[in-house]
Design a protein around this motif. Structure first.
Motif, PDB file in Angstrom:
ATOM      1  N   TYR A  36     -13.171 -79.717  63.000  1.00 40.98           N
ATOM      2  CA  TYR A  36     -12.919 -79.565  64.433  1.00 40.98           C
ATOM      3  C   TYR A  36     -12.547 -80.892  65.068  1.00 40.98           C
ATOM      4  CZ  TYR A  36     -15.350 -75.113  63.851  1.00 40.98           C
ATOM      5  OH  TYR A  36     -15.723 -73.862  63.436  1.00 40.98           O
ATOM      6  N   ALA A  37     -11.720 -80.794  66.106  1.00 47.36           N
ATOM      7  CA  ALA A  37     -11.486 -81.965  66.941  1.00 47.36           C
ATOM      8  C   ALA A  37     -12.775 -82.291  67.689  1.00 47.36           C
ATOM      9  CB  ALA A  37     -10.361 -81.682  67.928  1.00 47.36           C
ATOM     10  N   ASP A  38     -12.991 -83.571  67.936  1.00 42.62           N
ATOM     11  CA  ASP A  38     -14.210 -83.974  68.641  1.00 42.62           C
ATOM     12  C   ASP A  38     -14.326 -83.297  70.008  1.00 42.62           C
ATOM     13  OD1 ASP A  38     -14.227 -87.431  67.452  1.00 42.62           O
ATOM     14  OD2 ASP A  38     -14.997 -85.581  66.554  1.00 42.62           O
ATOM     15  N   SER A  39     -13.187 -83.060  70.639  1.00 37.91           N
ATOM     16  CA  SER A  39     -13.186 -82.505  71.997  1.00 37.91           C
ATOM     17  C   SER A  39     -13.677 -81.059  72.056  1.00 37.91           C
ATOM     18  CB  SER A  39     -11.783 -82.585  72.590  1.00 37.91           C
ATOM     19  OG  SER A  39     -10.856 -81.882  71.783  1.00 37.91           O
ATOM     20  N   VAL A  40     -13.691 -80.366  70.924  1.00 35.85           N
ATOM     21  CA  VAL A  40     -14.110 -78.958  70.927  1.00 35.85           C
ATOM     22  C   VAL A  40     -15.349 -78.712  70.062  1.00 35.85           C
ATOM     23  CG1 VAL A  40     -11.712 -78.285  71.276  1.00 35.85           C
ATOM     24  CG2 VAL A  40     -12.695 -78.168  68.973  1.00 35.85           C
ATOM     25  N   LYS A  41     -15.793 -79.725  69.353  1.00 39.11           N
ATOM     26  CA  LYS A  41     -16.937 -79.569  68.448  1.00 39.11           C
ATOM     27  C   LYS A  41     -18.160 -79.096  69.225  1.00 39.11           C
ATOM     28  CE  LYS A  41     -16.596 -82.539  65.256  1.00 39.11           C
ATOM     29  NZ  LYS A  41     -16.597 -83.805  64.480  1.00 39.11           N
ATOM     30  N   GLY A  42     -18.805 -78.072  68.699  1.00 43.19           N
ATOM     31  CA  GLY A  42     -19.977 -77.512  69.362  1.00 43.19           C
ATOM     32  C   GLY A  42     -19.660 -76.410  70.361  1.00 43.19           C
ATOM     33  N   ARG A  43     -18.394 -76.290  70.730  1.00 42.78           N
ATOM     34  CA  ARG A  43     -17.986 -75.234  71.678  1.00 42.78           C
ATOM     35  C   ARG A  43     -17.080 -74.195  71.036  1.00 42.78           C
ATOM     36  NH1 ARG A  43     -14.776 -76.469  75.848  1.00 42.78           N
ATOM     37  NH2 ARG A  43     -13.773 -78.234  74.803  1.00 42.78           N
ATOM     38  N   PHE A  44     -16.246 -74.611  70.103  1.00 46.28           N
ATOM     39  CA  PHE A  44     -15.294 -73.707  69.444  1.00 46.28           C
ATOM     40  C   PHE A  44     -15.742 -73.445  68.012  1.00 46.28           C
ATOM     41  CE2 PHE A  44     -11.190 -74.870  71.990  1.00 46.28           C
ATOM     42  CZ  PHE A  44     -11.872 -74.646  73.176  1.00 46.28           C
ATOM     43  N   THR A  45     -15.433 -72.239  67.525  1.00 51.01           N
ATOM     44  CA  THR A  45     -15.730 -71.879  66.141  1.00 51.01           C
ATOM     45  C   THR A  45     -14.527 -71.181  65.532  1.00 51.01           C
ATOM     46  OG1 THR A  45     -18.076 -71.589  66.656  1.00 51.01           O
ATOM     47  CG2 THR A  45     -17.272 -70.628  64.606  1.00 51.01           C
ATOM     48  N   ILE A  46     -14.073 -71.691  64.400  1.00 54.74           N
ATOM     49  CA  ILE A  46     -12.982 -71.053  63.677  1.00 54.74           C
ATOM     50  C   ILE A  46     -13.576 -70.217  62.547  1.00 54.74           C
ATOM     51  CG2 ILE A  46     -12.628 -73.031  62.131  1.00 54.74           C
ATOM     52  CD1 ILE A  46      -9.621 -72.375  62.163  1.00 54.74           C
ATOM     53  N   SER A  47     -12.992 -69.055  62.323  1.00 59.52           N
ATOM     54  CA  SER A  47     -13.442 -68.186  61.238  1.00 59.52           C
ATOM     55  C   SER A  47     -12.245 -67.385  60.737  1.00 59.52           C
ATOM     56  CB  SER A  47     -14.559 -67.250  61.710  1.00 59.52           C
ATOM     57  OG  SER A  47     -14.099 -66.402  62.752  1.00 59.52           O
ATOM     58  N   ARG A  48     -12.444 -66.718  59.612  1.00 59.69           N
ATOM     59  CA  ARG A  48     -11.355 -65.915  59.074  1.00 59.69           C
ATOM     60  C   ARG A  48     -11.909 -64.671  58.394  1.00 59.69           C
ATOM     61  NH1 ARG A  48      -8.050 -69.584  55.290  1.00 59.69           N
ATOM     62  NH2 ARG A  48      -6.924 -67.643  54.820  1.00 59.69           N
ATOM     63  N   ASP A  49     -11.082 -63.634  58.376  1.00 54.96           N
ATOM     64  CA  ASP A  49     -11.391 -62.398  57.666  1.00 54.96           C
ATOM     65  C   ASP A  49     -10.217 -62.140  56.724  1.00 54.96           C
ATOM     66  OD1 ASP A  49     -11.807 -59.798  56.778  1.00 54.96           O
ATOM     67  OD2 ASP A  49     -12.596 -59.116  58.687  1.00 54.96           O
ATOM     68  N   ASN A  50     -10.377 -62.490  55.473  1.00 58.52           N
ATOM     69  CA  ASN A  50      -9.263 -62.372  54.529  1.00 58.52           C
ATOM     70  C   ASN A  50      -8.891 -60.919  54.254  1.00 58.52           C
ATOM     71  OD1 ASN A  50      -8.953 -65.131  54.326  1.00 58.52           O
ATOM     72  ND2 ASN A  50     -10.168 -65.313  52.457  1.00 58.52           N
ATOM     73  N   ALA A  51      -9.818 -60.017  54.434  1.00 58.37           N
ATOM     74  CA  ALA A  51      -9.506 -58.599  54.250  1.00 58.37           C
ATOM     75  C   ALA A  51      -8.582 -58.085  55.346  1.00 58.37           C
ATOM     76  CB  ALA A  51     -10.785 -57.778  54.224  1.00 58.37           C
ATOM     77  N   LYS A  52      -8.625 -58.740  56.498  1.00 57.01           N
ATOM     78  CA  LYS A  52      -7.789 -58.332  57.638  1.00 57.01           C
ATOM     79  C   LYS A  52      -6.622 -59.286  57.866  1.00 57.01           C
ATOM     80  CE  LYS A  52     -11.501 -55.972  60.144  1.00 57.01           C
ATOM     81  NZ  LYS A  52     -12.271 -55.885  61.420  1.00 57.01           N
ATOM     82  N   ASN A  53      -6.470 -60.290  57.015  1.00 57.38           N
ATOM     83  CA  ASN A  53      -5.386 -61.274  57.179  1.00 57.38           C
ATOM     84  C   ASN A  53      -5.408 -61.892  58.582  1.00 57.38           C
ATOM     85  OD1 ASN A  53      -4.544 -60.607  54.616  1.00 57.38           O
ATOM     86  ND2 ASN A  53      -2.388 -60.355  55.160  1.00 57.38           N
ATOM     87  N   THR A  54      -6.592 -62.220  59.051  1.00 58.50           N
ATOM     88  CA  THR A  54      -6.735 -62.693  60.425  1.00 58.50           C
ATOM     89  C   THR A  54      -7.638 -63.921  60.484  1.00 58.50           C
ATOM     90  OG1 THR A  54      -6.441 -60.440  61.276  1.00 58.50           O
ATOM     91  CG2 THR A  54      -7.409 -62.049  62.772  1.00 58.50           C
ATOM     92  N   VAL A  55      -7.243 -64.867  61.320  1.00 60.88           N
ATOM     93  CA  VAL A  55      -8.075 -66.026  61.611  1.00 60.88           C
ATOM     94  C   VAL A  55      -8.406 -65.999  63.100  1.00 60.88           C
ATOM     95  CG1 VAL A  55      -6.095 -67.551  61.978  1.00 60.88           C
ATOM     96  CG2 VAL A  55      -8.313 -68.524  61.361  1.00 60.88           C
TER      97      VAL A  55
END
Length: 124
Positions: free
Chosen positions: A60-79
């Motif tokens: 994460y960029a420092d500016s968003v750390k602790g507030r943003f979360t990235i995740s993915r679902d490979n079964a749905k081809n979605t991030v």
């Protein structure tokens, strides 16, 4: 040809949350790292978050750390990008991107496919 389609942007107030989604075409989604970038008016595109092919590593960029979360679902081809405690300075067009490899990368040069972007506007 890989297509990335972002959704979930909108106009919210400071402190609110949004979840962005990025749907990818193709059968090789799970083989590549993914990332989110953003670009505000008059500014260069900047890194926000990235995730490796399995979802086991993130950055994460420092500016968003602790507030943003990235995740993915490979079964749905979605991030996804879950954005909490939004601030006016988070206002930008958010872009989804597919990396050239499996590992987390944080520079635009490490990504070879990009979506069209989705606007996020945070009012104070």
């Amino acid at each position: 040809q890989v297509q990335l389609v972002e959704s979930g942007g909108g106009l919210v107030q400071a402190g609110d949350s949004l979840r962005l989604s990025c749907a990818a075409s193709g059968r090789t989604f799970s083989s590549y790292a993914m990332g989110w970038f953003r670009q505000a008016p008059g500014k260069e595109r900047e890194f926000v978050a990235a995730i490796n092919w399995s979802g086991g590593k993130t950055s994460y960029a420092d500016s968003v750390k602790g507030r943003f979360t990235i995740s993915r679902d490979n079964a749905k081809n979605t991030v996804y990008l879950q954005m909490n405690s939004l601030k006016p300075e988070d206002t930008a067009v958010y872009y989804c991107a597919r990396a050239a490899g499996t590992s987390v990368v944080v520079t635009p040069g490490g990504f070879n496919y990009w979506g069209q972007g989705t606007q996020v506007t945070v009012s104070s």
